[in-house]
Design a protein around this motif. Structure first.
Motif, PDB file in Angstrom:
ATOM      1  N   LEU A 172       0.985  -1.174   0.129  1.00 40.23           N
ATOM      2  CA  LEU A 172      -0.014   0.052  -0.010  1.00 40.23           C
ATOM      3  C   LEU A 172       0.882   1.169   0.013  1.00 40.23           C
ATOM      4  O   LEU A 172       1.992   1.247   0.233  1.00 40.23           O
ATOM      5  N   ASP A 181       1.014   3.556   2.091  1.00 40.41           N
ATOM      6  CA  ASP A 181       1.800   3.754   3.365  1.00 40.41           C
ATOM      7  C   ASP A 181       2.708   2.877   3.618  1.00 40.41           C
ATOM      8  O   ASP A 181       3.305   2.994   4.916  1.00 40.41           O
ATOM      9  N   GLU A 229       2.625  -0.283   4.202  1.00 38.05           N
ATOM     10  CA  GLU A 229       1.576  -1.410   4.776  1.00 38.05           C
ATOM     11  C   GLU A 229       1.628  -2.683   3.744  1.00 38.05           C
ATOM     12  O   GLU A 229       1.423  -2.194   2.440  1.00 38.05           O
ATOM     13  N   VAL A 230       1.690  -3.768   3.815  1.00 40.49           N
ATOM     14  CA  VAL A 230       1.775  -4.762   3.062  1.00 40.49           C
ATOM     15  C   VAL A 230       0.690  -5.939   3.323  1.00 40.49           C
ATOM     16  O   VAL A 230       0.268  -6.133   4.522  1.00 40.49           O
ATOM     17  N   LEU A 231      -0.304  -5.988   2.171  1.00 44.66           N
ATOM     18  CA  LEU A 231      -1.295  -7.304   2.382  1.00 44.66           C
ATOM     19  C   LEU A 231      -0.969  -8.337   1.645  1.00 44.66           C
ATOM     20  O   LEU A 231      -0.366  -8.146   0.500  1.00 44.66           O
ATOM     21  N   VAL A 232      -1.522  -9.499   2.233  1.00 48.47           N
ATOM     22  CA  VAL A 232      -0.945 -10.799   1.598  1.00 48.47           C
ATOM     23  C   VAL A 232      -2.148 -11.760   1.678  1.00 48.47           C
ATOM     24  O   VAL A 232      -3.151 -11.436   2.448  1.00 48.47           O
ATOM     25  N   ALA A 252      -7.693 -12.177   1.692  1.00 48.33           N
ATOM     26  CA  ALA A 252      -7.472 -11.017   2.840  1.00 48.33           C
ATOM     27  C   ALA A 252      -7.350  -9.656   2.103  1.00 48.33           C
ATOM     28  O   ALA A 252      -7.581  -8.521   2.519  1.00 48.33           O
ATOM     29  N   THR A 283      -9.687  -6.348   2.656  1.00 42.63           N
ATOM     30  CA  THR A 283      -9.286  -4.962   3.131  1.00 42.63           C
ATOM     31  C   THR A 283      -9.530  -3.911   1.789  1.00 42.63           C
ATOM     32  O   THR A 283      -9.764  -2.752   2.353  1.00 42.63           O
TER      33      THR A 283
END
Lengths: 208, 208
Positions: free
Chosen positions: B54, B56, B58-61, B65, B69
């Motif tokens: 992202l 900022d 932040e990491v999404l996996v 999920a 988000t």
């Protein structure tokens, strides 16, 4: 409700623990789709477990979708994921890394289970084990950061949630299914946290 | 945002199409974690794609999920899953069966990709292919029941949603990755529906 699948499956077990915590009544049909495909295929076109048959006959499949629906069926004060925002993102990320760890552990297990000995490919097993260990290391760090080995909850929530459920089961499954990895020695904070969780009735009543 | 992973991965692609539909700006880093683990491991302890960084940091996996988000970050009128109740359960079930179909297709593909020829175990490939075909048959029936081969949306919603995205990609991936299965001939309603989806910019701009 009827929950189809063995508690040896980490995906079945995270649904079972969640059903316990949410207070749903259910019976367990302890079968595998490999040995009893005919018990699963009428309910689930993928012939996979967990498969959850609701009281009205509706069937839920795939653990992340089952858990989403069970939360949605529950009062807000019992749900295992926060409703939205950073709190949900954080808890869901921990649960997702735990579930990815389960995936990679399962892939390592399946190589030996579904290949004849002469076709067992050790580099593929080790590749998956290394990924599973990466997930467990992340969860071990999360336990340390949140300081929850002895008390409290992994996702900074005020009660147990899906991050706690899935992280515990990811660890316990790796410990059982890949004993040679020595995950108890490598991840002591996660071990202490998981042992605390496993001692509670929600977990111990659905031991593998 | 930065989406790490090749569009050949059905999980990466369902995130890419969803980003397009939700209106997020992103760049794609088209790599595989097998050839470039060092590009993924700093962001994702599982070393898997999709990995979404992202703005900022932040990491999404894990795609389910990530998509949860992204929906939560979007205004209600753009979200790809209904917020709750039977509508959410129904759409999520279709998306989950589509994702399970991707899983089983991937397992069939991986046997050849990660085993030397002499260790290729055909019965395991066929087992996974049969499960994938079970999922596609369910989705084909869903297209027929909802009568959406030519117009409309799979989950009885008034606009495109995650059921449409994931069902389309499950089909297109099986068509590409397992050409010998003949899925176009076996599942004509799903074929027509998927071709209609693939012709739109949200899909065609992220073709494999």
């Amino acid at each position: 409700m009827k929950l189809i699948g063995l508690y040896r499956s980490p995906y079945v077990r995270r649904v079972a623990v969640s059903l316990n915590l949410l207070g749903f009544e259910y019976e367990n049909e302890a079968i595998t789709p490999f040995e009893n495909p005919e018990a699963v295929s009428p309910h689930n076109p993928l012939v996979r477990i967990p498969t959850l048959v609701l009281d009205d006959g509706e069937v839920l499949v795939e653990s992340y979708a089952i858990l989403d629906t069970l939360d949605d069926m529950s009062p807000a004060e019992k749900r295992l994921l926060p409703p939205s925002g950073d709190a949900r993102k954080h808890a869901l990320k921990l649960a997702a890394i735990a579930t990815g760890t389960m995936d990679k552990t399962v892939w390592a297990v399946y190589e030996g289970r579904f290949h004849p000995k002469e076709k067992y490919h050790k580099p593929w097993v080790e590749h998956n084990e290394a990924q599973a260990e990466g997930g467990l290391a992340y969860l071990n760090d999360a336990v340390l950061k949140a300081d929850v080995a002895e008390e409290g909850w992994l996702a900074d929530t005020d009660r147990i949630g899906q991050a706690d459920v899935s992280a515990t089961i990811a660890y316990s499954f790796a410990l059982m299914a890949r004993p040679k990895l020595g995950v108890a020695e490598k991840f002591p904070a996660l071990k202490a946290f998981a042992e605390r969780m496993e001692a509670t009735n929600a977990f111990s009543s659905v031991a593998p």
